[in-house]
Motif scaffolding. Structure first.
Motif, mmCIF file in Angstrom:
data_model
loop_
_atom_site.group_PDB
_atom_site.id
_atom_site.type_symbol
_atom_site.label_atom_id
_atom_site.label_comp_id
_atom_site.label_asym_id
_atom_site.label_seq_id
_atom_site.Cartn_x
_atom_site.Cartn_y
_atom_site.Cartn_z
ATOM 1 N N ALA A 43 -15.379 10.744 -42.431
ATOM 2 C CA ALA A 43 -16.198 9.784 -43.169
ATOM 3 C C ALA A 43 -15.444 8.483 -43.392
ATOM 4 C CB ALA A 43 -16.622 10.385 -44.509
ATOM 5 N N GLY A 44 -14.136 8.583 -43.679
ATOM 6 C CA GLY A 44 -13.344 7.376 -43.866
ATOM 7 C C GLY A 44 -13.287 6.527 -42.609
ATOM 8 N N GLN A 45 -13.122 7.185 -41.451
ATOM 9 C CA GLN A 45 -13.115 6.456 -40.190
ATOM 10 C C GLN A 45 -14.498 5.887 -39.866
ATOM 11 O OE1 GLN A 45 -10.571 5.749 -37.976
ATOM 12 N NE2 GLN A 45 -9.199 6.505 -39.580
ATOM 13 N N LEU A 46 -15.535 6.669 -40.149
ATOM 14 C CA LEU A 46 -16.905 6.264 -39.840
ATOM 15 C C LEU A 46 -17.309 5.007 -40.596
ATOM 16 C CD1 LEU A 46 -19.694 7.109 -38.482
ATOM 17 C CD2 LEU A 46 -20.197 8.204 -40.681
ATOM 18 N N LEU A 47 -16.922 4.947 -41.873
ATOM 19 C CA LEU A 47 -17.406 3.873 -42.733
ATOM 20 C C LEU A 47 -16.447 2.700 -42.840
ATOM 21 C CD1 LEU A 47 -18.970 6.057 -45.598
ATOM 22 C CD2 LEU A 47 -20.109 5.028 -43.621
ATOM 23 N N SER A 48 -15.300 2.777 -42.171
ATOM 24 C CA SER A 48 -14.353 1.658 -42.182
ATOM 25 C C SER A 48 -14.793 0.574 -41.188
ATOM 26 C CB SER A 48 -12.944 2.140 -41.821
ATOM 27 O OG SER A 48 -12.457 3.039 -42.791
ATOM 28 N N GLY A 49 -14.207 -0.601 -41.358
ATOM 29 C CA GLY A 49 -14.424 -1.664 -40.379
ATOM 30 C C GLY A 49 -15.743 -2.388 -40.501
ATOM 31 N N GLY A 50 -16.131 -2.732 -41.728
ATOM 32 C CA GLY A 50 -17.352 -3.508 -41.927
ATOM 33 C C GLY A 50 -18.519 -2.677 -42.416
ATOM 34 N N LEU A 51 -19.672 -3.346 -42.587
ATOM 35 C CA LEU A 51 -20.856 -2.682 -43.110
ATOM 36 C C LEU A 51 -21.547 -1.865 -42.021
ATOM 37 C CD1 LEU A 51 -22.364 -5.502 -45.356
ATOM 38 C CD2 LEU A 51 -20.768 -3.685 -45.979
ATOM 39 N N HIS A 52 -22.184 -0.780 -42.448
ATOM 40 C CA HIS A 52 -22.867 0.129 -41.532
ATOM 41 C C HIS A 52 -24.276 0.402 -42.057
ATOM 42 C CE1 HIS A 52 -19.115 1.042 -39.341
ATOM 43 N NE2 HIS A 52 -18.536 0.980 -40.528
ATOM 44 N N PRO A 53 -25.164 0.930 -41.211
ATOM 45 C CA PRO A 53 -26.513 1.265 -41.675
ATOM 46 C C PRO A 53 -26.476 2.237 -42.854
ATOM 47 C CG PRO A 53 -26.409 1.345 -39.284
ATOM 48 C CD PRO A 53 -25.000 1.168 -39.760
ATOM 49 N N THR A 54 -27.471 2.102 -43.723
ATOM 50 C CA THR A 54 -27.539 2.951 -44.915
ATOM 51 C C THR A 54 -27.501 4.431 -44.557
ATOM 52 O OG1 THR A 54 -28.805 1.262 -46.090
ATOM 53 C CG2 THR A 54 -28.908 3.511 -46.956
ATOM 54 N N ALA A 55 -28.153 4.804 -43.451
ATOM 55 C CA ALA A 55 -28.204 6.214 -43.050
ATOM 56 C C ALA A 55 -26.811 6.775 -42.809
ATOM 57 C CB ALA A 55 -29.054 6.369 -41.791
ATOM 58 N N LEU A 56 -25.907 5.959 -42.231
ATOM 59 C CA LEU A 56 -24.547 6.432 -41.990
ATOM 60 C C LEU A 56 -23.782 6.610 -43.298
ATOM 61 C CD1 LEU A 56 -23.301 4.496 -38.823
ATOM 62 C CD2 LEU A 56 -23.868 6.921 -39.032
ATOM 63 N N VAL A 57 -23.988 5.688 -44.228
ATOM 64 C CA VAL A 57 -23.327 5.797 -45.531
ATOM 65 C C VAL A 57 -23.773 7.071 -46.243
ATOM 66 C CG1 VAL A 57 -23.019 4.718 -47.798
ATOM 67 C CG2 VAL A 57 -23.118 3.293 -45.741
ATOM 68 N N VAL A 58 -25.089 7.294 -46.260
ATOM 69 C CA VAL A 58 -25.633 8.491 -46.902
ATOM 70 C C VAL A 58 -25.107 9.749 -46.218
ATOM 71 C CG1 VAL A 58 -27.757 9.786 -47.322
ATOM 72 C CG2 VAL A 58 -27.686 7.324 -47.778
ATOM 73 N N ALA A 59 -25.063 9.733 -44.885
ATOM 74 C CA ALA A 59 -24.575 10.902 -44.142
ATOM 75 C C ALA A 59 -23.109 11.183 -44.453
ATOM 76 C CB ALA A 59 -24.767 10.684 -42.645
ATOM 77 N N GLY A 60 -22.291 10.136 -44.524
ATOM 78 C CA GLY A 60 -20.874 10.323 -44.809
ATOM 79 C C GLY A 60 -20.630 10.901 -46.194
ATOM 80 N N PHE A 61 -21.357 10.384 -47.187
ATOM 81 C CA PHE A 61 -21.189 10.880 -48.555
ATOM 82 C C PHE A 61 -21.778 12.283 -48.701
ATOM 83 C CE2 PHE A 61 -19.812 6.723 -49.654
ATOM 84 C CZ PHE A 61 -19.185 6.820 -50.886
ATOM 85 N N ALA A 62 -22.919 12.540 -48.059
ATOM 86 C CA ALA A 62 -23.529 13.866 -48.164
ATOM 87 C C ALA A 62 -22.633 14.928 -47.533
ATOM 88 C CB ALA A 62 -24.903 13.867 -47.490
ATOM 89 N N ALA A 63 -22.101 14.646 -46.352
ATOM 90 C CA ALA A 63 -21.234 15.613 -45.672
ATOM 91 C C ALA A 63 -19.969 15.876 -46.486
ATOM 92 C CB ALA A 63 -20.877 15.095 -44.280
ATOM 93 N N THR A 64 -19.405 14.826 -47.061
ATOM 94 C CA THR A 64 -18.214 15.007 -47.894
ATOM 95 C C THR A 64 -18.549 15.810 -49.142
ATOM 96 O OG1 THR A 64 -17.370 12.881 -47.098
ATOM 97 C CG2 THR A 64 -16.334 13.806 -49.063
ATOM 98 N N GLY A 65 -19.724 15.563 -49.733
ATOM 99 C CA GLY A 65 -20.135 16.301 -50.922
ATOM 100 C C GLY A 65 -20.327 17.780 -50.666
#
Length: 449
Positions: free
Chosen positions: A347-369
């Motif tokens: 998730a840290g690698q996925l969401l690094s390097g600028g803004l990303h679509p909301t779906a990716l942010v939600v997916a990263g936080f949900a998977a980590t949760g």
């Protein structure tokens, strides 16, 4: 003596009944599920009340013209006092009983939450919150012990997980209640409504919640109460019988045995596991939205990210509880810890390097949760299996009390971690999962089965 259990010297020809085996091998009936539902409601309110100050803080800042920094001592002080409450609540539960300790804790935080509506300044509110957090800390060890001691072995991990998941559900309910009440009615209505609801549940607990049978079995003066409760729960008992006293429950030295071999290793290992679990979870709870806004996401995305983390935790706890009922708590926790480490780094690698679509942010936080928040719930099942029933509430309370240092650390270090960026933020979460796995490895294999 009809209907009253006797000890073995009461007559050699009577059938022998062991309460542990009776419950462990029995069905999960409606009476036991009622106990689960009542304790789950209490823990849900615990989770809601625990987060209510955070929901009300913007309104309080505006009304009292205070900066956010003014509330830091209240938040941190509350976490420290909650740690004290966990240890004290476990001690009371093993001596006075799980039922009175839990009812008293829920009643106290209901009263002090309702009394918070009278606060006209921050010191008055802090006084109410400090008493409330003391009681909040005392509730969880006793709810965990009571649910586990009423549940058959085949459903115990599921029952404990359902109860502890209510902490997360309480936060979600509190968020919905805040969104409804705060804009129109203000923070006083929020505190008053939460307090009254909690007192209603307290009254229901007084009327409907029984004492733990595994607590009563060692109270000779309460044999009639134990017999009535077992019969009301639907267990098939003869008119008269021997009551076998399980020697596994008798621990020399009481609560002090938690700090002596062989329980010392389990106490320290579980305390470390809770510490890293609370560190990772409180880091996300308190600083996840701030971290997202700091890198450029709007408030809607920040809220969705935290909500996805909480919902992921519910999914992870459900999956974990089903695995634990089949494999025991140890192996599923280790697997979840390894997967959580990898997922957080991803998730840290996925969401690094600028803004990303909301779906990716939600997916990263949900998977980590799924893993981070799910692990926190699963640790309660491991704690239940690690400590003998006579000191179970104390064992959970002490481990949770020490572990709350992680909540303080996660809250206190959050600003520094957020400043380091989104990659390091998730790296800390991943390290927390990895550390939980290492700590659980140290728990004795017999306790973790």
């Amino acid at each position: 003596m009809n209907g009253v259990p006797s000890t073995p010297e009461g007559g050699p020809d009577l059938p022998r009944i062991a309460v542990d085996r009776l419950i462990d091998r029995g069905h999960w009936n409606g009476y036991q599920k009622r106990v689960l539902a009542i304790c789950t409601a209490a823990v849900l309110l615990d989770g809601m009340d625990n987060q209510i100050l955070g929901f009300a803080m913007p309104a309080l800042m505006a009304e009292w013209h205070l900066p956010r920094e003014s509330f830091v001592p209240v938040v941190v002080g509350g976490l420290l006092i909650m740690s004290l409450g966990s240890g004290l609540g476990g001690w009371l539960g093993d001596r006075a009983g799980r039922r009175p300790a839990l009812i008293s804790a829920v009643g106290v935080f209901g009263l002090t939450t309702a009394a918070s509506v009278l606060a006209d300044n921050l010191p008055m509110l802090a006084f109410c919150r400090f008493i409330s957090t003391l009681a909040l800390g005392a509730a969880l060890p006793n709810a965990t012990a009571l649910v586990s001691e009423f549940s058959p072995a085949s459903r115990r991990n599921l029952a404990v997980s359902l109860t502890m998941m209510s902490v997360v559900l309480g936060g979600l309910v509190g968020g919905a209640l805040s969104a409804w009440l705060l804009p129109t009615y203000g923070w006083r209505m929020l505190f008053g409504s939460a307090g009254i609801l909690t007192l209603v549940v307290t009254a229901a607990m007084m009327a409907l919640l029984p004492e733990s049978p595994r607590f009563l079995v060692h109270r000779p003066r309460r044999r009639r109460e134990l017999d009535r409760m077992l019969r009301a729960a639907g267990f098939d008992l003869p008119p008269r019988y021997h009551l076998e006293l399980p020697t596994a429950l008798a621990v020399v030295g009481g609560g002090m045995s938690l700090f002596r071999p062989p329980l010392l290793i389990d106490t320290l290992a579980l305390s470390a596991a809770f510490l890293f679990g609370l560190l990772g979870n409180y880091l996300v709870f308190n600083w996840g939205p701030t971290m997202l806004t700091a890198v450029g996401y709007d408030l809607a995305v920040s809220s969705l990210g935290l909500g996805a983390f909480n919902l992921g935790g519910i999914v992870g706890a459900l999956i974990g509880s089903l695995l634990m009922d089949r494999l025991g708590p140890r192996v599923p926790i280790l697997v979840m810890a390894a997967a959580g480490t990898a997922c957080a780094l991803w998730a840290g690698q996925l969401l690094s390097g600028g803004l990303h679509p909301t779906a990716l942010v939600v997916a990263g936080f949900a998977a980590t949760g799924v893993f981070m928040s799910g692990l926190q719930v699963m640790l309660f099942s491991l704690a239940v299996s690690a400590f003998p029933a006579s000191i179970r509430a104390q064992g959970i309370g002490v481990s949770l009390s020490i572990g709350r240092i992680g909540a303080v650390a996660g809250s206190g270090m959050g600003a520094m971690i957020v400043a380091a960026g989104i990659g390091p933020f998730f790296a800390v979460v991943g390290f927390s999962c990895f550390a939980i796995g290492l700590a659980v490895l140290a728990v004795r294999a017999k306790a973790g089965r």
